[in-house]
Write an enzyme that holds these catalytic residues in place. Structure first.
Site, PDB file in Angstrom:
ATOM      1  N   LYS A 118      40.143  24.861  39.427  1.00 19.97           N
ATOM      2  CA  LYS A 118      38.757  25.281  39.227  1.00 19.97           C
ATOM      3  C   LYS A 118      37.988  24.264  38.388  1.00 19.97           C
ATOM      4  CE  LYS A 118      39.807  29.725  38.308  1.00 19.97           C
ATOM      5  NZ  LYS A 118      39.619  31.091  37.780  1.00 19.97           N
ATOM      6  N   ARG A 127      52.473  28.703  43.677  1.00 25.52           N
ATOM      7  CA  ARG A 127      51.067  28.691  44.068  1.00 25.52           C
ATOM      8  C   ARG A 127      50.890  27.892  45.352  1.00 25.52           C
ATOM      9  NH1 ARG A 127      46.772  27.061  40.712  1.00 25.52           N
ATOM     10  NH2 ARG A 127      47.651  28.323  39.092  1.00 25.52           N
ATOM     11  N   GLU A 172      40.158  34.917  36.462  1.00 27.98           N
ATOM     12  CA  GLU A 172      39.337  34.603  35.302  1.00 27.98           C
ATOM     13  C   GLU A 172      37.963  34.220  35.850  1.00 27.98           C
ATOM     14  OE1 GLU A 172      40.906  31.517  32.810  1.00 27.98           O
ATOM     15  OE2 GLU A 172      39.246  31.698  31.391  1.00 27.98           O
TER      16      GLU A 172
HETATM   17  P1  ATP Z   1      42.857  27.340  37.841  1.00 21.69           P
HETATM   18  O1  ATP Z   1      44.127  26.806  37.237  1.00 21.69           O
HETATM   19  O2  ATP Z   1      42.342  26.560  38.975  1.00 21.69           O
HETATM   20  O3  ATP Z   1      41.805  27.669  36.838  1.00 21.69           O
HETATM   21  P2  ATP Z   1      43.883  29.945  37.690  1.00 21.69           P
HETATM   22  O4  ATP Z   1      45.246  30.235  38.178  1.00 21.69           O
HETATM   23  O5  ATP Z   1      43.738  29.813  36.234  1.00 21.69           O
HETATM   24  O6  ATP Z   1      43.305  28.712  38.481  1.00 21.69           O
HETATM   25  P3  ATP Z   1      42.806  32.558  37.815  1.00 21.69           P
HETATM   26  O7  ATP Z   1      41.430  33.002  38.004  1.00 21.69           O
HETATM   27  O8  ATP Z   1      43.452  32.813  36.504  1.00 21.69           O
HETATM   28  O9  ATP Z   1      42.846  31.025  38.173  1.00 21.69           O
HETATM   29  O10 ATP Z   1      43.728  33.123  38.975  1.00 21.69           O
HETATM   30  C1  ATP Z   1      43.734  34.467  39.350  1.00 21.69           C
HETATM   31  C2  ATP Z   1      44.998  34.752  40.091  1.00 21.69           C
HETATM   32  O11 ATP Z   1      45.088  33.944  41.246  1.00 21.69           O
HETATM   33  C3  ATP Z   1      46.206  34.459  39.242  1.00 21.69           C
HETATM   34  O12 ATP Z   1      47.102  35.548  39.366  1.00 21.69           O
HETATM   35  C4  ATP Z   1      46.761  33.208  39.806  1.00 21.69           C
HETATM   36  O13 ATP Z   1      48.136  33.192  39.673  1.00 21.69           O
HETATM   37  C5  ATP Z   1      46.321  33.266  41.263  1.00 21.69           C
HETATM   38  N1  ATP Z   1      46.153  31.920  41.806  1.00 21.69           N
HETATM   39  C6  ATP Z   1      45.344  30.952  41.360  1.00 21.69           C
HETATM   40  N2  ATP Z   1      45.494  29.821  42.063  1.00 21.69           N
HETATM   41  C7  ATP Z   1      46.427  30.083  43.007  1.00 21.69           C
HETATM   42  C8  ATP Z   1      47.047  29.318  44.052  1.00 21.69           C
HETATM   43  N3  ATP Z   1      46.722  28.054  44.268  1.00 21.69           N
HETATM   44  N4  ATP Z   1      47.966  29.937  44.816  1.00 21.69           N
HETATM   45  C9  ATP Z   1      48.305  31.207  44.604  1.00 21.69           C
HETATM   46  N5  ATP Z   1      47.767  31.971  43.653  1.00 21.69           N
HETATM   47  C10 ATP Z   1      46.851  31.431  42.848  1.00 21.69           C
HETATM   48 MG    MG Z   2      44.325  31.386  34.901  1.00 22.09          MG
END
Ligand code: ATP
Ligand code: MG
Length: 562
Positions: A272, A262, A37
């Site tokens: 984020k 994760r 995102e």
């Molecule tokens: P946040 O909760 O910090 O906003 P997010 O998971 O919403 O992080 P995205 O941009 O939606 O962030 O993530 C893109 C991809 O990266 C998703 O498929 C997510 O599952 C993966 N991802 C995000 N954080 C992690 C992590 N700590 N470990 C492994 N994969 C991750």
């Molecule tokens: Mg997300």
């Protein structure tokens, strides 16, 4: 090389993929996607997901798409889109011509919503946000059906069209799926598909005033891109029934969602939202502050893509959440930098040293091996003269036992040069040591016959008249505690910030070979760590970041456990 020979353990996702290849579930295709995102910069957790998705496709001859999951117009920014593209590329992955945006699918998603309404599987609801939440129930109590749930298909079609045309104010209506308000899975209790929101989208501008929710957009985007294995993190496990419900009701191509744990790292926050807070509140210098766990922060600090990929490979993929020791990441960085960096001399906190029996004004060029780990790196010449600087820390007037560096009367070798002996200590009015006066033994030049004479300590140094002034930035962990999110009640996670995470030394001196060092260059400063040239560095004002120290705490842990 030893490392490449290690066969990486399989993981449960590979096993699923291999089984699918065997049974021909997806006609032998492997097609993954990385769907960030664009509401912030990528961090090391994303790197794990990137390596996993691109790695799987590479291993099984498949493809990976990069998809900007830009469904929420309020949070998405082009700055983030650009940064994501740069970071994934820098990590070494290639999506070829397959960069997509969830917003590209708005028309199709709209048509599919109409299809659900026509099937009697979606309805327009007039409950407010608060009411929707209240009607949803909880984990222990069932939900209540919306009073608008039994509107006729015709009325729903009409209202949805008018929602889209902008006839209703923001937040006054939603389109919801008609599933089951008593489901044990809250995600299945008539989830919202569309909301009314007047917000300019970074790509579609003001074309839409209704926007799809993440759960409604995600699976259908996967379907449109013919993704085979839709890999996401564990918190989406409870969303999988909904993911499947949409695809089944719409009767469209069905990817398989697979969840993994994760990545969490010690001493690191990865949300984020929190990273944005650090940036917005000026607690760090920006998304690429070298203390940030972002890809761009790590790049600026001097980490290599190879080291990050190796780390992601070593931690593997699991179903159960766990926290990885940040020392392992640093170990991977050190291991790679050890192979690729030149050993150079830089004095971080200079102390003047005069060699009284070396001819004043004479300059000698001495040979220095660039990298003992890599013969092809060759050697360079460094100037030696009677006035040098050594590290303040390398002299003790009153040395403890087993102190093999310099002290009154002691002998040490100057790296690549001669053995010297400390003859006299010069102090200022308040008794601070400001200069050492030493003699050198001309018979002990490095590489010569006399070199064989052994002394225990070897120090790095620079020649005073040739050294280049530099600013050096030393970093410590951004947080003081291993789990920064874990704070006593009533305290903010930011209270865990380490007030000493950055130390700036403005009077460092580096050897002349570094004069034209370009941002992004990496070195081992002998005995003080691995360093990289900062983006703010320019001719006349060199700036270096300490990427990582030399001491490998991970290797010690491994030794103990192995
Ligand atoms: P946040 O909760 O910090 O906003 P997010 O998971 O919403 O992080 P995205 O941009 O939606 O962030 O993530 C893109 C991809 O990266 C998703 O498929 C997510 O599952 C993966 N991802 C995000 N954080 C992690 C992590 N700590 N470990 C492994 N994969 C991750
Ligand atoms: Mg997300």
């Amino acid at each position: 090389m030893a490392n490449e020979e290690i066969t990486r353990p399989s993981n449960f996702i590979k096993q699923i993929v291999e089984e699918d290849l065997k049974t021909g579930k997806f006609e032998g295709r492997v097609h993954t996607r990385f769907p960030p995102e664009p509401n912030g910069y990528l961090h090391i957790g994303h790197a794990k997901s990137i390596c996993l998705n691109f790695g799987l496709a590479a291993e099984y001859g498949g493809k990976t798409n990069l998809r900007m999951d830009d469904t929420n117009p309020e949070k998405v920014e082009d700055e983030y889109v650009k940064a994501i593209i740069e970071d994934v590329k820098w990590l070494g992955f290639d999506w070829q011509d397959r960069l997509f945006y969830a917003s590209d699918y708005y028309d199709q998603l709209y048509d599919w919503a109409v299809k659900l309404i026509k099937k009697g599987k979606a309805f327009v609801c007039d409950l407010t946000g608060d009411q929707v939440r209240e009607y949803r129930g909880s984990l222990t109590s069932p939900g209540k059906e919306s009073p608008y749930r039994n509107r006729s298909i015709e009325e729903n079609l009409d209202l949805f069209e008018r929602m889209c045309k902008g006839e209703f104010p923001d937040g006054t209506k939603t389109l919801r799926a008609k599933i089951d308000m008593t489901s044990g899975n809250i995600n299945m209790r008539d989830p919202v598909l569309y909301r009314i929101l007047r917000s300019t989208h970074h790509r579609t501008g003001d074309k839409w005033c209704i926007y799809p929710m993440y759960d409604y957009a995600h699976g259908q985007s996967d379907s449109m891109e013919k993704i085979t294995h839709s890999i996401c993190t564990l918190e989406f496990e409870d969303h999988r029934p909904l993911y499947n419900w949409f695809l089944d009701e719409l009767e469209i191509y069905h990817p398989q969602q697979i969840e993994f744990a994760r990545l969490n790292l010690t001493y690191t926050v990865m949300s984020k939202r929190k990273l944005l807070q650090l940036v917005k509140e000026g607690l760090v210098s920006g998304w690429d502050d070298p203390r940030m766990p972002t890809i761009c922060g790590m790049r600026r600090l001097g980490y290599t893509p190879e080291a990050i990929r190796e780390f992601c490979d070593r931690i593997g993929v699991a179903k159960a959440a766990s926290t990885v020791d940040i020392a392992l990441l640093e170990h991977c960085v050190r291991e790679h930098l050890n192979k690729i960096t030149h050993r150079v001399m830089a004095v971080l906190r200079p102390l003047k040293l005069v060699i009284t029996n070396y001819p004043k004004g004479q300059v000698e060029q001495l040979e220095a091996i660039n990298n003992p780990e890599d013969e092809s790196a060759g050697s360079r010449m460094i100037p030696f003269s009677s006035e040098l600087f050594i590290e303040q820390d390398d002299f003790r007037e009153d040395p403890p036992k087993k102190y093999f560096r310099l002290s009154p009367g002691a002998e040490v070798r100057l790296k690549n040069a001669y053995i010297i002996k400390c003859e006299e200590v010069v102090k200022d009015a308040v008794g601070k040591v400001i200069e050492l006066r030493c003699s050198y033994d001309p018979e002990t030049k490095s590489g010569s016959a006399g070199e064989g004479r052994k002394v225990k300590g070897t120090l790095h140094w620079v020649s005073a008249q040739h050294a280049i002034p530099a600013e050096v930035r030393l970093y410590d962990r951004l947080f003081r505690s291993e789990n920064p999110d874990n704070v006593p009640e009533g305290q903010d996670w930011k209270s865990n910030l380490n007030p000493e995470s950055l130390e700036v030394l403005t009077t460092a001196l580096v050897e002349p070979a570094l004069k034209d060092s370009k941002p992004g260059s990496r070195y081992q400063f002998m005995r003080t760590g691995y360093f990289s040239t900062d983006k703010e560095s320019k001719e006349g004002r060199l700036v270096f970041n300490r990427t990582v120290g030399l001491r490998d705490t991970w290797a010690k842990i491994e030794q103990k456990e192995g």
